[in-house]
Each structure stands twice: as C-alpha cells, then as structure tokens.
Design an enzyme around this catalytic site. Structure first.
Site, PDB file in Angstrom:
ATOM      1  N   SER A 114       0.833  -1.212   0.000  1.00 25.63           N
ATOM      2  CA  SER A 114       0.000   0.000   0.000  1.00 25.63           C
ATOM      3  C   SER A 114       0.865   1.258   0.000  1.00 25.63           C
ATOM      4  O   SER A 114       0.383   2.339  -0.320  1.00 25.63           O
ATOM      5  CB  SER A 114      -0.930  -0.009   1.219  1.00 25.63           C
ATOM      6  OG  SER A 114      -0.164  -0.032   2.409  1.00 25.63           O
ATOM      7  N   HIS A 115       2.145   1.133   0.377  1.00 27.22           N
ATOM      8  CA  HIS A 115       3.055   2.286   0.335  1.00 27.22           C
ATOM      9  C   HIS A 115       4.224   2.043  -0.613  1.00 27.22           C
ATOM     10  O   HIS A 115       5.256   2.696  -0.513  1.00 27.22           O
ATOM     11  CB  HIS A 115       3.551   2.627   1.734  1.00 27.22           C
ATOM     12  CG  HIS A 115       2.478   3.196   2.598  1.00 27.22           C
ATOM     13  ND1 HIS A 115       1.603   2.399   3.295  1.00 27.22           N
ATOM     14  CD2 HIS A 115       2.095   4.474   2.830  1.00 27.22           C
ATOM     15  CE1 HIS A 115       0.744   3.174   3.951  1.00 27.22           C
ATOM     16  NE2 HIS A 115       1.018   4.427   3.682  1.00 27.22           N
TER      17      HIS A 115
ATOM     18  N   ASP B 183       2.656   0.096  13.106  1.00 21.50           N
ATOM     19  CA  ASP B 183       2.244   1.241  12.295  1.00 21.50           C
ATOM     20  C   ASP B 183       0.855   0.888  11.800  1.00 21.50           C
ATOM     21  O   ASP B 183       0.696  -0.056  11.040  1.00 21.50           O
ATOM     22  CB  ASP B 183       3.236   1.374  11.133  1.00 21.50           C
ATOM     23  CG  ASP B 183       2.718   2.226   9.982  1.00 21.50           C
ATOM     24  OD1 ASP B 183       1.679   2.884  10.123  1.00 21.50           O
ATOM     25  OD2 ASP B 183       3.379   2.215   8.917  1.00 21.50           O
ATOM     26  N   PHE B 184      -0.147   1.587  12.292  1.00 17.18           N
ATOM     27  CA  PHE B 184      -1.492   1.288  11.802  1.00 17.18           C
ATOM     28  C   PHE B 184      -2.329   2.552  11.674  1.00 17.18           C
ATOM     29  O   PHE B 184      -2.111   3.530  12.385  1.00 17.18           O
ATOM     30  CB  PHE B 184      -2.200   0.254  12.677  1.00 17.18           C
ATOM     31  CG  PHE B 184      -2.381   0.620  14.131  1.00 17.18           C
ATOM     32  CD1 PHE B 184      -3.298   1.584  14.521  1.00 17.18           C
ATOM     33  CD2 PHE B 184      -1.655  -0.037  15.116  1.00 17.18           C
ATOM     34  CE1 PHE B 184      -3.472   1.902  15.858  1.00 17.18           C
ATOM     35  CE2 PHE B 184      -1.828   0.281  16.463  1.00 17.18           C
ATOM     36  CZ  PHE B 184      -2.733   1.252  16.826  1.00 17.18           C
TER      37      PHE B 184
ATOM     38  N   GLU C 270      -5.609   0.495   1.396  1.00 16.96           N
ATOM     39  CA  GLU C 270      -6.137  -0.882   1.328  1.00 16.96           C
ATOM     40  C   GLU C 270      -7.478  -0.913   0.598  1.00 16.96           C
ATOM     41  O   GLU C 270      -7.762  -1.838  -0.162  1.00 16.96           O
ATOM     42  CB  GLU C 270      -6.336  -1.452   2.733  1.00 16.96           C
ATOM     43  CG  GLU C 270      -5.055  -1.815   3.460  1.00 16.96           C
ATOM     44  CD  GLU C 270      -5.356  -2.280   4.885  1.00 16.96           C
ATOM     45  OE1 GLU C 270      -5.860  -3.414   5.042  1.00 16.96           O
ATOM     46  OE2 GLU C 270      -5.115  -1.513   5.834  1.00 16.96           O
TER      47      GLU C 270
ATOM     48  N   HIS D 239     -15.367   3.578  19.914  1.00 14.08           N
ATOM     49  CA  HIS D 239     -15.075   4.917  20.463  1.00 14.08           C
ATOM     50  C   HIS D 239     -13.615   5.078  20.867  1.00 14.08           C
ATOM     51  O   HIS D 239     -13.098   6.187  20.899  1.00 14.08           O
ATOM     52  CB  HIS D 239     -16.009   5.228  21.642  1.00 14.08           C
ATOM     53  CG  HIS D 239     -15.717   4.413  22.872  1.00 14.08           C
ATOM     54  ND1 HIS D 239     -16.105   3.097  23.007  1.00 14.08           N
ATOM     55  CD2 HIS D 239     -15.053   4.712  24.004  1.00 14.08           C
ATOM     56  CE1 HIS D 239     -15.708   2.642  24.192  1.00 14.08           C
ATOM     57  NE2 HIS D 239     -15.062   3.599  24.809  1.00 14.08           N
TER      58      HIS D 239
ATOM     59  N   GLU E 236       6.783  -8.615  12.145  1.00 19.32           N
ATOM     60  CA  GLU E 236       7.423  -9.900  11.845  1.00 19.32           C
ATOM     61  C   GLU E 236       7.263 -10.288  10.384  1.00 19.32           C
ATOM     62  O   GLU E 236       8.197 -10.777   9.754  1.00 19.32           O
ATOM     63  CB  GLU E 236       6.817 -11.003  12.703  1.00 19.32           C
ATOM     64  CG  GLU E 236       7.205 -10.868  14.143  1.00 19.32           C
ATOM     65  CD  GLU E 236       7.131 -12.193  14.853  1.00 19.32           C
ATOM     66  OE1 GLU E 236       6.148 -12.925  14.635  1.00 19.32           O
ATOM     67  OE2 GLU E 236       8.063 -12.492  15.613  1.00 19.32           O
TER      68      GLU E 236
ATOM     69  N   ARG F  91       2.382   3.922  -5.127  1.00 19.71           N
ATOM     70  CA  ARG F  91       2.359   5.325  -4.719  1.00 19.71           C
ATOM     71  C   ARG F  91       3.034   6.260  -5.733  1.00 19.71           C
ATOM     72  O   ARG F  91       2.841   7.478  -5.683  1.00 19.71           O
ATOM     73  CB  ARG F  91       3.035   5.490  -3.351  1.00 19.71           C
ATOM     74  CG  ARG F  91       2.275   4.858  -2.216  1.00 19.71           C
ATOM     75  CD  ARG F  91       1.327   5.857  -1.583  1.00 19.71           C
ATOM     76  NE  ARG F  91       0.214   5.191  -0.923  1.00 19.71           N
ATOM     77  CZ  ARG F  91      -0.422   5.671   0.141  1.00 19.71           C
ATOM     78  NH1 ARG F  91      -0.066   6.804   0.674  1.00 19.71           N
ATOM     79  NH2 ARG F  91      -1.439   5.030   0.658  1.00 19.71           N
TER      80      ARG F  91
ATOM     81  N   ARG G 156      -6.807   3.830   3.821  1.00 18.56           N
ATOM     82  CA  ARG G 156      -7.470   4.176   2.571  1.00 18.56           C
ATOM     83  C   ARG G 156      -6.808   3.445   1.394  1.00 18.56           C
ATOM     84  O   ARG G 156      -7.484   3.007   0.460  1.00 18.56           O
ATOM     85  CB  ARG G 156      -7.409   5.691   2.354  1.00 18.56           C
ATOM     86  CG  ARG G 156      -8.312   6.180   1.240  1.00 18.56           C
ATOM     87  CD  ARG G 156      -8.281   7.706   1.119  1.00 18.56           C
ATOM     88  NE  ARG G 156      -8.758   8.111  -0.188  1.00 18.56           N
ATOM     89  CZ  ARG G 156     -10.021   8.393  -0.464  1.00 18.56           C
ATOM     90  NH1 ARG G 156     -10.914   8.329   0.481  1.00 18.56           N
ATOM     91  NH2 ARG G 156     -10.387   8.738  -1.692  1.00 18.56           N
TER      92      ARG G 156
END
Lengths: 340, 340
Positions: free
Chosen positions: B49-50, B180-181, B190, B231, B311, B54, B188
């Site tokens: 995704s990166h 990293d999430f 994904e 929340h 991992e 990109r 977005r």
C-alpha cells in the site's frame, strides 16, 4: 433493601468517608489525603470503577502490608527534560501530586518533558492524573500497566495488563478534551462490577480459563480479557507494557503478578507521563490553532450519535457538585464496616 | 495477461524504476532519491500500500504543481527539546531525512525530544520514518494525518483522516518491535487496492454516501471509513488529528481537504515525532530492562495464533533481498507509461 438500593452522599461526605476509612486503616495522612481527593474526583465524575469501590482494595493493601503506609515520594531530575519520582512502594496519588508541578515546569522550559513515577501502587483513574497538566495549557499523555489479565490478540493466556492510555488536549476551557481507556476490551474494574451485579459481560471481552469465549464475568476474571480492536489494540497494549514498564525501570504486568501477595489492591508498577507545550511550535498563532481544534470538536458533536470523551464526566461533575452522588447501599455498608 | 499476472523486479530495479519515473516527471534530484529509497523499503517489506503503487500519486502531485519540486527542507530548533523542519510544501521523505538525525541527538541530550515536520505532503509508510530512530536505540512514535475520509464512531460524515500511529521499541537487534497502523478500521490505500482488484471490503470498515454500512470499496471511498475499535479508535484518531495538526501549526485533515486540488497525491499536512532515550531512566540496568521486553515478545509469540507487528515485514525483507519482489503486471505497465 434490594441490590439496587442507594445512599446519596454529598462530595464532602464522600471525601470524609475516604479519609476516615484510610486513617482508620493506619495509612499515613499525606497518602490518605491524596487518595481521598482522587476517589472523590472519580465519584464526582460518576467514574464508579475508580470511585469509592476502590477503598476496599486500598485498605486491603494497607492491611496486608503490601503498600508502604508512610512512603515519602522522592523527586529527582533524570535528564534535562526527564523527571523521576521514587514512590517507594507507596500508593500513586501522592507521588503523582509530587511530580506533576515539575513536569509542567519542565515542559514549558524544554517544549516537551517526561515524568516517570517509579515503584508505585496505581489504583486511580488516569484522566485525573493528567487533568492538572492539561488545565495548565499542555498536551499530555499518561500510561500505566494494570493487573496481568489480558491475552494477546489471537491468544488465550493472560500476558498483558489492562494497560490504560490517557490523553488530554488543553481546550475547550474548563472542559478539556481528555480520554482515558483500557487497551483491553473492558477495564478489569468493569468486569468486577458486572460480577458484583450478577450481570453477564458482552461477547468479545474475554475468554474463560479453557480459552473459549465467555460472557460470564467470573470465568473472564479466571481466564483472560482480550484487547480492544484486535491486533491494533494488542499492539497498543504491548506499547503501554513496554513504556510504563521496562522503559522507566519498572515491572511488566507479568513480573508484577509474580510478586503479588494476592490482596485486592493494585499491582506494583510504574507510570509514565509525557507533556508538550503547544506554545513552542509557533509564536503568534496559538489561538488560531486552538480554534481549529475547537472546530473539530464542534463538527464531531454536530453529527447525530457522536459523543466526545469526557463529556459524560463533565455533565456528571456539574450535577454531583449540587446533588451529590448515589452510592449502592451494599457498597456503602461494606465501606462503613471497613473502618472496623 | 490476467489481472493476477506479475513481473519480478530486484530491489535495485525497483529503486531505478522510482528514480527514473520521478526524474522524468521533473522532480528535484534530492526529493527523487529520498522517495525512491522510501518506496523501495516499502516494496522490500511487501508493504504494497506504500510501495510502487504510490509513484502514481507522487507523479500526479508533481505534474499538478501541488508539490514543490525543488523545496529545500529548512531545519530550526524551536525549543531545547523540540525541533522543526519546514518542508515548504515538498514531499515528506527528504524533510524526514533532514530532521531525524537531529531528533536522535536531541533525545540523547534531553532524554525526550519532539520533531515537527511542517507543511509537507506525506505519502510514505510511518514505520519507515521511525525505523532509523529506533535502530539508534531510542523509543519512538510518529503521527500524521491522512486523507479526510473517516467518520467519528457513531457518525456517518467524514471528519477525520486515516491518522496513522507508529511506535517502535529498540529491540530485538535488527528486528525491532515496530507497529504502524491507521486509526481507521483500514487504511485508505487498502480500500483503493480492493477497488482496483474488484474485491469487496469487510463489514465494519465503512459507510456509503447514504450513511449505511457498505462492503463496496467504491461506495466506501465515496462515503466514509470508520475508526477501528469503536469509540477508543475514534478517540485515538482525534488525538492524531490534534497533535499532527493544530499542535504543530499544521492543518486538520478537513482543512487540508479544503485546499486540495483533487489530484491522486497526498493531502498537505504535518508530522510529529517523539523520541525517548531509554538510557536516561537508569544507569546500570538497561540490558536487564531490554531483556524483560524481549521476554514479553517471546511469551507472546509462544501462544498459538499470536503474531507480533513487523514480523511479516522482516520475513519479507529477508526474502526480497534475495528474490526481489512481485509487481502486478498491470501496475508495472502503468508505471512504465508514466514516464511518458
């Protein structure tokens, strides 16, 4: 009298009940005062999981000899922007009150600062720990471990604490944006309150001792709670474990469990604070930046179904100043009996 | 050629493809080099995704004139422990490379330090931004906003960015614990990859433009993503919005959207780093404390079904050094065509 009967107490009566109970247990006066303030603030905000109910655990840990009754917290600067308070196995509230003014001063001086509370018994609400920092105009975080009762996401064996995170933003005035949540799907205190009330817990909160999902609070307490939000909550829980434990020279929740005496009080551990002064990032535009934040809160609240953290607490705070608080009669009787 | 056909490229070929493409678009050499390094690292870790995908957005933002092709990041100390890099509307990777060595030095000097990257276009993976800080032996966080496409928990209208959080712990050696999430249920990127692949998204990720839950990635992109973990994820998303936006003098994701030109590149915004030197909290026991952390990782991994963050990336990294990476043939052809 049914299980839902309540007694109404003014906040002054809550404070006096705490102070009398802790004094009667033989806790040193400075600790008794700090804990009475802490519990009264939790009750005022209807944050019951950290309210009067916690007196039972505090008294238990005084009587068992686990907590040092007269430990005087000792303040030491560890690095230009890092402060340390040795709590010497005393309860956390007095150590936090000792360190927070220096944290505020250091953050204003250096732009960012950290405070480690070392070797304490932490049993209070995290939002209350950072509120004075946030009210001083700073952005603040704090982190502590909790009882080792949470399994990793995908696992079934307790390895992590409930490991709460608190964050605060200095606005809007007198009602700052502060959140405080366990990285477990629920706080252990919530599960214990469900057990006391004889109610089931929602699915997804826990697994039983056999590793299977459960809605029975007693089975959950004997098994393991689960992190909130799957692998992301698990990652955050590990983060808290690392930074409130090994980073600052304190125990992991598993290490804390190994030295536990089994009383109903909190585990031994540490607490990490971080504070940032928003004034350091730009000289002129702080009001505009605080305005952009305020707009964000306003737009969130304008959506039906959206509630901001802390709003329910502030509403309760305004109400309880006038009306006092409702305490379950069973708990009230139990607390009166505690004085022995 | 089907949609699943792939082309195998060595990491050197990935790097060269990036560099050639960005140079051909007219991007300044220092930026092209920094972005090529960033994308190659993402591909090496199978963080698709990166990765190469990109390049399309980077080139688009060069061509649209949104990103400054030759912006030279400018470093300024803002406070004793707070640093600032003015990215001057350039892409983030060069600004991050400019600021990170000073962040490491400041954290070692003060115990804790912060770095704000101001006024940049951030389009890279956050784990890669903190990895050098963590490899230098520090605990580190970074935060940035993302495209404004996430509704508050309970709401239906986009107000927040995908607002990722990265955290790293300096161990075990060469394979540090880094997560990293996105604070949205999914990134977005994904959702965009699902749309490109013609696959549905899981329930709970998004609502459509009508506010109703959806599994259609196109409807999700037209509607709003949802925070992870209810929340609690919403609270974390707001935290990121505040500290990577107003705190450091940058835009909220909503403000960034308002100045967007609609190309396929990233929104304008800021990035905040925090780093702590574990050595400041105790002189003698650092090896023991790192050992306690290592034990935590070992015990987590020993539970069947448990996987630690990063991992999978490290396994991919070891593999791709030898075998190179698989790039979808459709994407590869699209990238070759980009050079025009």
């Amino acid at each position: 009298m049914t299980g839902t009967a309540t007694v109404r107490l003014s906040l002054e009566e809550v404070h006096a009940l705490c102070l009398d109970t802790l004094r009667a247990a033989g806790l040193g006066e400075a600790h008794a005062q700090a804990i009475a303030r802490s519990i009264t603030r939790a009750e005022a905000d209807e944050c019951r999981s950290h309210g009067l109910y916690r007196l039972i655990g505090y008294v238990d840990s005084v009587r068992s000899g686990k907590a040092e009754r007269h430990a005087l917290p000792e303040f030491t600067p560890a690095a230009p922007a890092v402060l340390r308070v040795e709590a010497k196995r005393g309860f956390a509230p007095l150590a936090v009150e000792t360190g927070v003014p220096a944290l505020i001063a250091a953050a204003r001086r250096s732009g960012i600062a950290a405070l480690a509370i070392h070797d304490c018994y932490h049993f209070s609400a995290l939002w209350a720990d950072i509120e004075p920092v946030v009210e001083a105009g700073l952005v603040a975080w704090c982190f502590t471990i909790g009882q080792c009762c949470v399994a990793p996401s995908g696992g079934t064996t307790a390895l992590l604490g409930t490991n709460p995170i608190a964050f605060g933003w200095p606005g809007p005035q007198r009602r700052p944006f502060i959140f405080d949540f366990a990285t477990s799907a629920s706080a252990r205190g919530e599960v214990e309150l469900k057990r006391r009330a004889g109610e089931p817990i929602p699915e997804g909160w826990a697994v039983g001792p056999d590793g299977a999902p459960t809605t029975d609070p007693a089975a959950a307490l004997a098994g393991a709670l689960l992190p909130f939000g799957g692998h992301k909550g698990f990652a955050l829980s590990l983060m808290v474990e690392l930074i409130a434990g090994p980073l600052i020279g304190d125990l992991t929740s598993r290490q804390a469990k190994a030295v536990e005496n089994g009383d109903s009080g909190p585990p031994l551990g540490g607490e990490l604070f971080i504070a940032i002064d928003p004034a350091v990032f730009g000289i002129d535009d702080l009001p505009a930046r605080l305005g952009a934040a305020r707009e964000l809160f306003t737009l969130a609240k304008a959506q039906p179904g959206v509630r901001l953290p802390a709003e329910r607490r502030y509403a309760a705070r305004a109400r309880s100043r006038v009306e006092g608080v409702e305490v379950p009669a069973v708990l009230h009787a139990e607390l009166l009996a505690l004085r022995g």
